[in-house]
Write a protein that holds these residues in place. Structure first.
Motif, PDB file in Angstrom:
ATOM      1  N   MET A   1      -8.979 -11.014  -4.857  1.00  8.68           N
ATOM      2  CA  MET A   1      -7.992  -9.935  -4.921  1.00  8.68           C
ATOM      3  C   MET A   1      -6.643 -10.468  -5.379  1.00  8.68           C
ATOM      4  O   MET A   1      -6.308 -11.632  -5.137  1.00  8.68           O
ATOM      5  N   THR A   2      -5.852  -9.620  -5.991  1.00  6.91           N
ATOM      6  CA  THR A   2      -4.543 -10.007  -6.507  1.00  6.91           C
ATOM      7  C   THR A   2      -3.452  -9.799  -5.447  1.00  6.91           C
ATOM      8  O   THR A   2      -3.667  -9.140  -4.426  1.00  6.91           O
ATOM      9  N   ASN A   3      -2.280 -10.344  -5.754  1.00  7.80           N
ATOM     10  CA  ASN A   3      -1.124 -10.128  -4.888  1.00  7.80           C
ATOM     11  C   ASN A   3      -0.839  -8.631  -4.715  1.00  7.80           C
ATOM     12  O   ASN A   3      -0.585  -8.160  -3.592  1.00  7.80           O
ATOM     13  N   MET A   4      -0.867  -7.884  -5.804  1.00  5.94           N
ATOM     14  CA  MET A   4      -0.535  -6.462  -5.742  1.00  5.94           C
ATOM     15  C   MET A   4      -1.579  -5.676  -4.947  1.00  5.94           C
ATOM     16  O   MET A   4      -1.239  -4.705  -4.255  1.00  5.94           O
ATOM     17  N   GLU A   5      -2.822  -6.095  -5.038  1.00  3.38           N
ATOM     18  CA  GLU A   5      -3.864  -5.424  -4.248  1.00  3.38           C
ATOM     19  C   GLU A   5      -3.645  -5.653  -2.756  1.00  3.38           C
ATOM     20  O   GLU A   5      -3.804  -4.734  -1.942  1.00  3.38           O
ATOM     21  N   TRP A   6      -3.274  -6.871  -2.402  1.00  6.20           N
ATOM     22  CA  TRP A   6      -2.966  -7.148  -0.995  1.00  6.20           C
ATOM     23  C   TRP A   6      -1.711  -6.405  -0.556  1.00  6.20           C
ATOM     24  O   TRP A   6      -1.619  -5.932   0.587  1.00  6.20           O
ATOM     25  N   GLN A   7      -0.743  -6.279  -1.449  1.00  6.16           N
ATOM     26  CA  GLN A   7       0.474  -5.536  -1.114  1.00  6.16           C
ATOM     27  C   GLN A   7       0.141  -4.069  -0.843  1.00  6.16           C
ATOM     28  O   GLN A   7       0.683  -3.466   0.090  1.00  6.16           O
ATOM     29  N   SER A   8      -0.758  -3.516  -1.630  1.00  2.00           N
ATOM     30  CA  SER A   8      -1.178  -2.137  -1.418  1.00  2.00           C
ATOM     31  C   SER A   8      -1.851  -1.982  -0.059  1.00  2.00           C
ATOM     32  O   SER A   8      -1.602  -1.000   0.668  1.00  2.00           O
ATOM     33  N   ARG A   9      -2.705  -2.932   0.301  1.00  4.33           N
ATOM     34  CA  ARG A   9      -3.361  -2.894   1.611  1.00  4.33           C
ATOM     35  C   ARG A   9      -2.330  -3.015   2.735  1.00  4.33           C
ATOM     36  O   ARG A   9      -2.426  -2.319   3.748  1.00  4.33           O
ATOM     37  N   LYS A  10      -1.354  -3.877   2.523  1.00 10.61           N
ATOM     38  CA  LYS A  10      -0.322  -4.080   3.540  1.00 10.61           C
ATOM     39  C   LYS A  10       0.457  -2.792   3.797  1.00 10.61           C
ATOM     40  O   LYS A  10       0.726  -2.413   4.941  1.00 10.61           O
ATOM     41  N   GLU A  11       0.845  -2.119   2.717  1.00 11.14           N
ATOM     42  CA  GLU A  11       1.668  -0.928   2.846  1.00 11.14           C
ATOM     43  C   GLU A  11       0.951   0.215   3.563  1.00 11.14           C
ATOM     44  O   GLU A  11       1.589   1.116   4.108  1.00 11.14           O
ATOM     45  N   LYS A  12      -0.368   0.159   3.623  1.00 12.80           N
ATOM     46  CA  LYS A  12      -1.143   1.190   4.315  1.00 12.80           C
ATOM     47  C   LYS A  12      -1.191   0.962   5.826  1.00 12.80           C
ATOM     48  O   LYS A  12      -1.435   1.914   6.575  1.00 12.80           O
ATOM     49  N   VAL A  13      -0.974  -0.268   6.251  1.00  7.22           N
ATOM     50  CA  VAL A  13      -1.180  -0.560   7.678  1.00  7.22           C
ATOM     51  C   VAL A  13       0.010  -1.203   8.380  1.00  7.22           C
ATOM     52  O   VAL A  13       0.086  -1.190   9.614  1.00  7.22           O
ATOM     53  N   ILE A  14       0.964  -1.794   7.626  1.00  5.63           N
ATOM     54  CA  ILE A  14       2.126  -2.453   8.225  1.00  5.63           C
ATOM     55  C   ILE A  14       3.347  -1.560   8.045  1.00  5.63           C
ATOM     56  O   ILE A  14       3.574  -1.009   6.964  1.00  5.63           O
ATOM     57  N   CYS A  15       4.165  -1.448   9.101  1.00  5.40           N
ATOM     58  CA  CYS A  15       5.302  -0.540   9.058  1.00  5.40           C
ATOM     59  C   CYS A  15       6.287  -0.929   7.957  1.00  5.40           C
ATOM     60  O   CYS A  15       6.447  -2.102   7.623  1.00  5.40           O
ATOM     61  N   LYS A  16       6.958   0.089   7.436  1.00  3.25           N
ATOM     62  CA  LYS A  16       7.904  -0.106   6.334  1.00  3.25           C
ATOM     63  C   LYS A  16       9.029  -1.060   6.710  1.00  3.25           C
ATOM     64  O   LYS A  16       9.551  -1.800   5.871  1.00  3.25           O
ATOM     65  N   GLY A  17       9.428  -1.033   8.004  1.00  2.94           N
ATOM     66  CA  GLY A  17      10.519  -1.897   8.460  1.00  2.94           C
ATOM     67  C   GLY A  17      10.242  -3.370   8.263  1.00  2.94           C
ATOM     68  O   GLY A  17      11.168  -4.163   8.059  1.00  2.94           O
ATOM     69  N   GLU A  18       8.974  -3.763   8.323  1.00  2.26           N
ATOM     70  CA  GLU A  18       8.612  -5.167   8.094  1.00  2.26           C
ATOM     71  C   GLU A  18       8.328  -5.376   6.610  1.00  2.26           C
ATOM     72  O   GLU A  18       7.224  -5.732   6.207  1.00  2.26           O
ATOM     73  N   ALA A  19       9.361  -5.160   5.823  1.00  2.00           N
ATOM     74  CA  ALA A  19       9.250  -5.308   4.371  1.00  2.00           C
ATOM     75  C   ALA A  19       9.193  -6.782   3.999  1.00  2.00           C
ATOM     76  O   ALA A  19       9.697  -7.633   4.719  1.00  2.00           O
TER      77      ALA A  19
END
Length: 424
Positions: A1-19
Motif C-alpha cells: 500500500m502507498t502512503n496516501m492509501e494509509w493516509q486515507s485509512r487513517k482519516e477514517k478512524v483517527i480523530c482530526k485533532g491528531e493531524a
C-alpha cells in the motif's frame, strides 16, 4: 500500500485533532534518515520533536531495551520497582545542576512532568498561584494548556482553564519586549492581582520551544531567581525540549549563573521511549505524602532502561560538544542563506536548537504562509522540517545530535532551493 492509501485509512478512524505533518508513513529510521513504506528516504531535521537526540534507533539503546524486554515490560514502578528506575534517578540527579541535595520523580509524558512540578510547588509552599509567560508551551492537559501562552491550535475551544494562572510578557528583543517590561509586569501583577505570598511557582522555558526558540536573557533569569528567593517562590525551568545536550549543555539553564529549584524533563531523555520527570531540590521533591506522586506507567521499565543508556551515550559520545559543533554549522549555513533571501528576518541558535523567522523585509509582517509552504516543499523533497512560533512564521531545526555533517549540508541545500523558488 502507498502512503496516501494509509493516509486515507487513517482519516477514517483517527480523530482530526491528531493531524500529521505530511502523508509520510515510516517503515524504518536509522540515525538521521527515515525511510517510508514506499522506500523513499528523508533527512530527519525533527528527531521526533527533539526526542531522538541520540539518533533514530541508536544500536546501544535498541540492544538495552531488547534485553529488558526479554525479562519484563511492566510491573509498575510504585508496585514492584526495578533497578533501572533507581539507576536513572541516580543519573538524572547527578546530571542536574545545583550544589544541593536533589531528588527525581519519573512519569510518562511532558505534560505529566509539568503537572507534577506544579503539584510539588503548591504542596511545598501551600500556595495556589502560578506565573507563566506568553509564548510558552507546557503541554496539552488542562493545567498545561492553562500555562501555555499560545492559543492556536493548543487552547482554542478547550477552555475553561484552571484559575490562579497568570501570563506575563516573556522578554523578546527581536519583537521589542524588553526585560524591564517583563519584570514591571510582575510588579504590576503583585500590586493589582495577587500578592507574592500567594504565588507557588514561576515557570518558564530557558529557550521557548513551540513559541519560536527565543532564549531568556541571563540578566532576566537572574532577576527571576532573586524574586523567587525574596518571596519564597519555586522557580521551575521547563527543559522538556531543550534538555539532554540539545543546546550544547545537558540543560539550557546551565547557561545562567543561577539554578532553578525544579526542572521538568522528557523528550530527549528516553531516546524514543516515553518517559518524563521532575528533578530538583530534595526538600521540595520530598514534601508530598507517600502515594501523592506517580502513575500506572510512570517510569516504565523499558523507558527507564532506554534512558539509562541515553545518559551514557550523551557522555561517552560527547553529544554536548557535538551539538555545539553542528549547531555552528547550521548557523553559518543559514547566515549565508540569509544574504540571498531577505525574508529570513532572524536566525537563532543555541547548540543544535536552531530556528529561522520569516518576516516581510519591508513591513516586518510575519510570513506564516511562506513558512507553511517551505515545510510542505521540504517534505516533498526528502527533508522533514517543523514550524513553530506564536504567529506560525518560524522553522525550527532539531536533527539528531548524531547527524552526519554531509546530511546537514544536504538538508540545508534543500531548504535554500525551496526558499529561493518560493520567494522569487
Amino acid at each position: 500500500m502507498t502512503n496516501m492509501e494509509w493516509q486515507s485509512r487513517k482519516e477514517k478512524v483517527i480523530c482530526k485533532g491528531e493531524a500529521n505533518l505530511a502523508p509520510i508513513y515510516a517503515a524504518k529510521a536509522k540515525n538521521a534518515i527515515i525511510t517510508d513504506i514506499e522506500g523513499n528516504e528523508y533527512i530527519d531535521f525533527a528527531a521526533g520533536i527533539a526526542v531522538n537526540n541520540t539518533g533514530n534507533s541508536h544500536p546501544r539503546i535498541v540492544a538495552a531495551v531488547k534485553a529488558q524486554l526479554e525479562n519484563f515490560s511492566h510491573t509498575c514502578s510504585t508496585v514492584v520497582p526495578y533497578t533501572s528506575f533507581v539507576e536513572l534517578g541516580e543519573g538524572v540527579v547527578e546530571a542536574a545542576p545545583g550544589d544541593f541535595a536533589k531528588k527525581a520523580a519519573f512519569l510518562t509524558t511532558g505534560s505529566e512532568a509539568v503537572e507534577n512540578a506544579i503539584k510539588f510547588a503548591r504542596h511545598y509552599t501551600g500556595r495556589p498561584g502560578v506565573i507563566a509567560f506568553k509564548g510558552g508551551f507546557h503541554g496539552r492537559t488542562n493545567m498545561c494548556m492553562g500555562l501555555t501562552g499560545k492559543v492556536n491550535p493548543y487552547k482554542a475551544g478547550f477552555g475553561p482553564f484552571p484559575n490562579n494562572i497568570y501570563h506575563l510578557p516573556y522578554p523578546n528583543e527581536y519583537h521589542g519586549v524588553t526585560e524591564q517590561e517583563s519584570l514591571s509586569a510582575i510588579d504590576d501583577l503583585f500590586a493589582c492581582d495577587i500578592e507574592p505570598s500567594q504565588i507557588a511557582a514561576i515557570i518558564f522555558e530557558p529557550i521557548q520551544g513551540e513559541g519560536g526558540f527565543y532564549q531568556a536573557p541571563a540578566s532576566w533569569v537572574k532577576e527571576i531567581r532573586a524574586l523567587c528567593d525574596k518571596h519564597g517562590i519555586v522557580m521551575i525551568c521547563d527543559e522538556i525540549q531543550s534538555g539532554f545536550a540539545r543546546t550544547g549543555k545537558m540543560f539550557a539553564c546551565e547557561y545562567y549563573d543561577v539554578v532553578p529549584d525544579l526542572i521538568t524533563i522528557a523528550k530527549g531523555l528516553g531516546g524514543g521511549f516515553p518517559i518524563s520527570g521532575v528533578v530538583g531540590r530534595a526538600e521540595i521533591m520530598d514534601h508530598p505524602q507517600a502515594g501523592g506522586i506517580g502513575g500506572t506507567y510512570a517510569g516504565n521499565a523499558l523507558a527507564c532502561t532506554a534512558a539509562v543508556e541515553v545518559l551514557k551515550v550523551i557522555k561517552e559520545e560527547q553529544l554536548c560538544e557535538r551539538a555545539q559543533h553542528i549547531g555552528l554549522l547550521f548557523k553559518e549555513q543559514l547566515e549565508s542563506m540569509q544574504r540571498d533571501i531577505p525574508q529570513i528576518g532572524d536566525i537563532r541558535q543555541v547548540g543544535l536548537m536552531a530556528a529561522v523567522e520569516f518576516n516581510d523585509p519591508e513591513t516586518g509582517a510575519p510570513l506564516a504562509t511562506l513558512t507553511k509552504q517551505l515545510v510542505k516543499k521540504a517534505n516533498e523533497n526528502g527533508l522533514i522540517l517543523l514550524s513553530c512560533g506564536v504567529k506560525g512564521n518560524v522553522v525550527r531545526f532539531l536533527p539528531p545530535l548524531t547527524i552526519e555533517t554531509e546530511l546537514v549540508v544536504k538538508g540545508l541545500e534543500i531548504v535554500k532551493t525551496q526558499l529561493l523558488d518560493l520567494t522569487k
